[in-house]
Design a protein around this motif. Sequence first.
Motif, mmCIF file in Angstrom:
data_model
loop_
_atom_site.group_PDB
_atom_site.id
_atom_site.type_symbol
_atom_site.label_atom_id
_atom_site.label_comp_id
_atom_site.label_asym_id
_atom_site.label_seq_id
_atom_site.Cartn_x
_atom_site.Cartn_y
_atom_site.Cartn_z
ATOM 1 N N ARG A 33 0.814 -1.207 0.000
ATOM 2 C CA ARG A 33 0.000 0.000 0.000
ATOM 3 C C ARG A 33 0.857 1.270 0.000
ATOM 4 N N GLN A 34 2.174 1.112 -0.062
ATOM 5 C CA GLN A 34 3.086 2.258 -0.067
ATOM 6 C C GLN A 34 3.458 2.635 -1.506
ATOM 7 N N LEU A 35 3.260 3.911 -1.832
ATOM 8 C CA LEU A 35 3.542 4.419 -3.174
ATOM 9 C C LEU A 35 4.665 5.442 -3.071
ATOM 10 N N THR A 36 5.666 5.319 -3.939
ATOM 11 C CA THR A 36 6.786 6.258 -3.943
ATOM 12 C C THR A 36 6.809 7.004 -5.264
ATOM 13 N N PHE A 37 6.956 8.320 -5.164
ATOM 14 C CA PHE A 37 6.969 9.205 -6.325
ATOM 15 C C PHE A 37 8.289 9.967 -6.389
ATOM 16 N N THR A 38 8.765 10.191 -7.598
ATOM 17 C CA THR A 38 9.864 11.112 -7.840
ATOM 18 C C THR A 38 9.240 12.378 -8.414
ATOM 19 N N VAL A 39 9.672 13.531 -7.904
ATOM 20 C CA VAL A 39 9.079 14.798 -8.330
ATOM 21 C C VAL A 39 10.149 15.816 -8.688
ATOM 22 N N VAL A 40 9.803 16.655 -9.659
ATOM 23 C CA VAL A 40 10.632 17.799 -10.053
ATOM 24 C C VAL A 40 9.680 18.951 -10.326
ATOM 25 N N ALA A 41 10.023 20.131 -9.795
ATOM 26 C CA ALA A 41 9.238 21.333 -10.069
ATOM 27 C C ALA A 41 10.154 22.387 -10.663
ATOM 28 N N ARG A 42 9.631 23.101 -11.658
ATOM 29 C CA ARG A 42 10.400 24.146 -12.331
ATOM 30 C C ARG A 42 9.519 25.364 -12.518
ATOM 31 N N ASP A 43 10.152 26.513 -12.549
ATOM 32 C CA ASP A 43 9.465 27.701 -13.031
ATOM 33 C C ASP A 43 10.209 28.157 -14.275
ATOM 34 N N ASP A 44 9.901 29.349 -14.776
ATOM 35 C CA ASP A 44 10.529 29.783 -16.020
ATOM 36 C C ASP A 44 11.982 30.196 -15.848
ATOM 37 N N ALA A 45 12.501 30.188 -14.616
ATOM 38 C CA ALA A 45 13.878 30.615 -14.386
ATOM 39 C C ALA A 45 14.796 29.514 -13.869
ATOM 40 N N ALA A 46 14.241 28.497 -13.201
ATOM 41 C CA ALA A 46 15.124 27.526 -12.541
ATOM 42 C C ALA A 46 14.364 26.266 -12.138
ATOM 43 N N THR A 47 15.147 25.245 -11.753
ATOM 44 C CA THR A 47 14.567 24.103 -11.052
ATOM 45 C C THR A 47 14.271 24.573 -9.639
ATOM 46 N N VAL A 48 13.026 24.443 -9.237
ATOM 47 C CA VAL A 48 12.581 24.938 -7.934
ATOM 48 C C VAL A 48 12.699 23.856 -6.869
ATOM 49 N N CYS A 49 12.442 22.625 -7.266
ATOM 50 C CA CYS A 49 12.362 21.550 -6.284
ATOM 51 C C CYS A 49 12.611 20.219 -6.970
ATOM 52 N N ARG A 50 13.214 19.306 -6.228
ATOM 53 C CA ARG A 50 13.283 17.908 -6.657
ATOM 54 C C ARG A 50 13.334 17.034 -5.421
ATOM 55 N N GLY A 51 12.849 15.808 -5.582
ATOM 56 C CA GLY A 51 12.886 14.914 -4.438
ATOM 57 C C GLY A 51 11.936 13.746 -4.555
ATOM 58 N N THR A 52 11.565 13.226 -3.396
ATOM 59 C CA THR A 52 10.763 12.017 -3.273
ATOM 60 C C THR A 52 9.591 12.267 -2.333
ATOM 61 N N HIS A 53 8.475 11.671 -2.676
ATOM 62 C CA HIS A 53 7.280 11.745 -1.825
ATOM 63 C C HIS A 53 6.664 10.355 -1.775
ATOM 64 N N ARG A 54 6.230 9.959 -0.573
ATOM 65 C CA ARG A 54 5.535 8.676 -0.419
ATOM 66 C C ARG A 54 4.125 8.917 0.093
ATOM 67 N N ARG A 55 3.215 8.068 -0.391
ATOM 68 C CA ARG A 55 1.824 8.105 0.024
ATOM 69 C C ARG A 55 1.395 6.679 0.369
ATOM 70 N N ALA A 56 0.490 6.556 1.313
ATOM 71 C CA ALA A 56 -0.065 5.255 1.698
ATOM 72 C C ALA A 56 -1.517 5.185 1.252
ATOM 73 N N VAL A 57 -1.895 4.066 0.660
ATOM 74 C CA VAL A 57 -3.285 3.834 0.283
ATOM 75 C C VAL A 57 -4.026 3.406 1.541
ATOM 76 N N ILE A 58 -5.143 4.090 1.826
ATOM 77 C CA ILE A 58 -5.936 3.778 3.011
ATOM 78 C C ILE A 58 -7.374 3.472 2.624
ATOM 79 N N ASP A 59 -8.047 2.732 3.504
ATOM 80 C CA ASP A 59 -9.495 2.575 3.423
ATOM 81 C C ASP A 59 -10.060 3.759 4.202
ATOM 82 N N ALA A 60 -10.695 4.701 3.517
ATOM 83 C CA ALA A 60 -11.120 5.964 4.124
ATOM 84 C C ALA A 60 -12.083 5.746 5.293
ATOM 85 N N GLU A 61 -13.042 4.847 5.155
ATOM 86 C CA GLU A 61 -14.020 4.622 6.224
ATOM 87 C C GLU A 61 -13.337 4.083 7.481
#
Length: 138
Positions: A98-126
């Motif tokens: 249930r663990q999801l790992t993402f690689t992310v990069v954010a840019r604006d028109d001038a530079a790379t703003v952010c890079r890294g890793t984010h994890r999310r867990a799948v849950i049963d909401a109820e």
Amino acid sequence: MIVGLRPGLTARLEYVVPDERTVPHLLPEAELFADMPAVLATGYLVAIVEWTCMRAIDGHLQPGEQTLGTYVDLSHQAPTPPGRPLIVDAELTAVDGRQLTFTVVARDDAATVCRGTHRRAVIDAERFNARISARATG
């Protein structure tokens, strides 16, 4: 989880930074933020990254499932002033139960703003909400 939830899913989010997402607006009750530069706040950047990751898996969860952020390892390398577009790219790179790992990069028109890793867990909401309610009532 739906079978199609697999590494390789991607999303791109284009976001124009509004003034109210800058550092002085981050926590109105924390006066130390008020005099800070009016650039995209790291706290809001994290939320935008999470949003992009959620979009990458949209349509790949069973009814009643949601994801919650569990880990963030992001650089914030460059400032983005209000009115400037931010482009965030996210890729699901690993699915471990249930663990999801993402690689992310954010840019604006001038530079790379952010890079890294984010994890999310799948849950049963109820089930999750029932546990939170039990905690809240002590």
